[in-house]
Design an enzyme around this catalytic site. Structure first.
Site, PDB file in Angstrom:
ATOM      1  N   LYS A 203       0.837  -1.212   0.000  1.00 28.73           N
ATOM      2  CA  LYS A 203       0.000   0.000   0.000  1.00 28.73           C
ATOM      3  C   LYS A 203       0.872   1.262   0.000  1.00 28.73           C
ATOM      4  CE  LYS A 203      -0.262   0.012   5.022  1.00 28.73           C
ATOM      5  NZ  LYS A 203      -1.015  -0.513   6.172  1.00 28.73           N
TER       6      LYS A 203
ATOM      7  N   ARG B  21     -11.481  -0.119  13.493  1.00 25.14           N
ATOM      8  CA  ARG B  21     -11.161   0.673  12.303  1.00 25.14           C
ATOM      9  C   ARG B  21     -12.006   0.215  11.115  1.00 25.14           C
ATOM     10  NH1 ARG B  21      -4.939   0.636  10.392  1.00 25.14           N
ATOM     11  NH2 ARG B  21      -5.531  -1.479   9.813  1.00 25.14           N
TER      12      ARG B  21
ATOM     13  N   TYR C 260      17.811  28.133   7.973  1.00 25.17           N
ATOM     14  CA  TYR C 260      16.744  28.890   8.647  1.00 25.17           C
ATOM     15  C   TYR C 260      16.894  28.811  10.159  1.00 25.17           C
ATOM     16  CZ  TYR C 260      14.704  28.658   4.000  1.00 25.17           C
ATOM     17  OH  TYR C 260      14.493  28.758   2.654  1.00 25.17           O
TER      18      TYR C 260
END
Ligand code: PLP
Length: 401
Positions: free
Chosen positions: A70, A169, A295
């Site tokens: 998957k 689920r 950053y």
């Protein structure tokens, strides 16, 4: 003298590179499109994938494997991975979670059974059944709908009954499963090839789930219903639920060569990461004391320091939090990630010498050194090992070596 050790505190210098690190010259593209020499890329190693399949079959006591591919084969690429697994004799079939992936596998030439572990609409179910994709049956009205589908198709539809034994689920809730099963088995043209469930991966709950699943199968048998092959264990189950390996195992992660949490330390399996995330060095420069990088300027050099820039970042799937201690392999040495990982760039410290050059290949994740093993990267970055695979960008050029 500059104390290099104080600077590159987390690097392991001078570690010999295993033979697997030699990047294959015979790689061929597994996805379309031209890519430049400096673009980051993924290389999938067929032999390592095969080796993991063999190792998983050994862990499974020789049971057949339903290989979970998957989410684009966990980020590695369905087109590259699908045919390799399809060709492995230990693999019974492949499992996915979207219609698109099931059909893409057939388009890639996969011949073995494919199981779609998801809900489908009637139109998609027809397309899938035409392509001989096995459907997961679990909706309340699945038995009747499947019978209609079989009639339309003019042949039997093969299904795997999906039970919810506690995961909450997907699947038929176990308390209501007995009558549903009987209805499914009674339909014309519906062939029950298998039945499955998923563990919550909790030491106390899983055995209860397993008992519920076995009771369902017993109940079915008592009513003369065959549920076919029973499967429940994923990668975690292969290590921690060995009494519940049943008729077939259903792992994903381990096939790609990564370990579920806590399994690597057990030392009972030898899995090898079957891919490399690589990029070429695009700039080497020297920071002067007080110069910083990236950053937020979280890294500021205390002494003259050589750094290398790699054109790969969190948009490609390398964890943003890799700066928390991850290292990158260039040549035969590993170098610490410094500064924030940006969308498309990662900066490493080379220390007090320019030991890498523009064009050198850096391996950010792969089998070549313990520091870049996916489980190490995950631990150091503080992310799940699943993220190290599944977040790999679908846009990365891929090749199968
Ligand atoms: C993803 C998945 C698996 C495989 O899980 P791994 O932990 O990667 O082995 C098995 N079964 C189901 C239902 C899944 O969704």
């Amino acid at each position: 003298m500059i104390d290099r050790r104080a600077f590159v505190a987390t690097s392991i210098a001078g570690v010999a590179l295993p033979a697997t690190a030699k990047l294959s010259a015979t790689s061929r593209p597994a996805s379309g499109g031209a890519s430049g020499a400096y673009d980051p890329r993924l290389t999938i190693e067929r032999t390592l994938l095969r080796r993991n399949v063999t190792e998983v079959a050994r862990l499974a006591g020789g049971r057949p494997i339903l290989a979970v591919v998957k989410n684009n084969a966990y980020g590695l690429g369905l087109d590259a991975v699908g045919p390799v697994l399809d060709a492995a004799p230990e693999v019974w079939g492949l499992a996915v979670v979207t219609t698109e992936e099931a059909l893409a596998l057939r388009a890639a030439g996969v011949r073995k059974p494919i199981l779609l572990m998801a809900l489908t609409d009637d139109a998609a179910a027809f397309e899938l059944a035409l392509a001989d994709v096995r459907l997961a049956a679990f909706a309340d009205d699945a038995p009747e709908r499947l019978a209609v589908l079989a009639a339309r198709l003019g042949r039997a539809v093969r299904v795997h009954a999906y039970f919810d034994t506690g995961m909450g689920r997907l699947g038929v809730p176990f308390r209501r499963a007995a009558d549903w099963m009987a209805r499914l088995a009674a339909q014309r043209g519906v062939a029950i090839e298998g039945a499955f469930m998923a563990f919550v991966e909790d030491d106390a709950v899983d055995p209860v789930q397993c008992d519920r699943f076995r009771a369902l199968a017993e109940g079915a048998r008592a009513r003369g219903i065959s549920l076919g092959r029973l499967h429940a264990a994923s990668s975690h189950g292969l290590f921690f639920r060995t009494p519940a390996l049943l008729d077939m195992v259903r792992p994903g992660l381990v096939l790609y060569g990564a370990y579920p949490a806590g399994a690597r330390e057990r030392g009972v399996a030898a899995l090898t990461p079957a891919w490399r995330l690589t990029a070429r060095v695009v700039r080497v420069t020297r920071l002067e004391p007080g110069d910083g990088v990236s950053y937020g300027y979280r890294f500021v050099a205390e002494r003259p320091t050589w750094i290398a820039t790699l054109p790969v970042g969190h948009a490609d799937g390398y964890p943003r939090s890799a700066v928390r201690g991850c290292e990158v392999l260039i040549g035969d040495r590993v170098y610490p990630v410094i500064g924030a990982v940006s969308a498309s760039h990662t900066i490493v410290s080379l220390g007090d010498e320019a030991t890498a050059a523009v064009g050198d290949t850096a391996v950010l994740v792969g089998p070549d050194h313990p520091a870049i093993h996916p489980n190490t990267v995950a631990e150091r970055a503080g992310v799940s090992v699943y993220d190290v695979l599944m977040h790999l960008s679908a846009r990365l050029p891929r090749s199968l070596a």
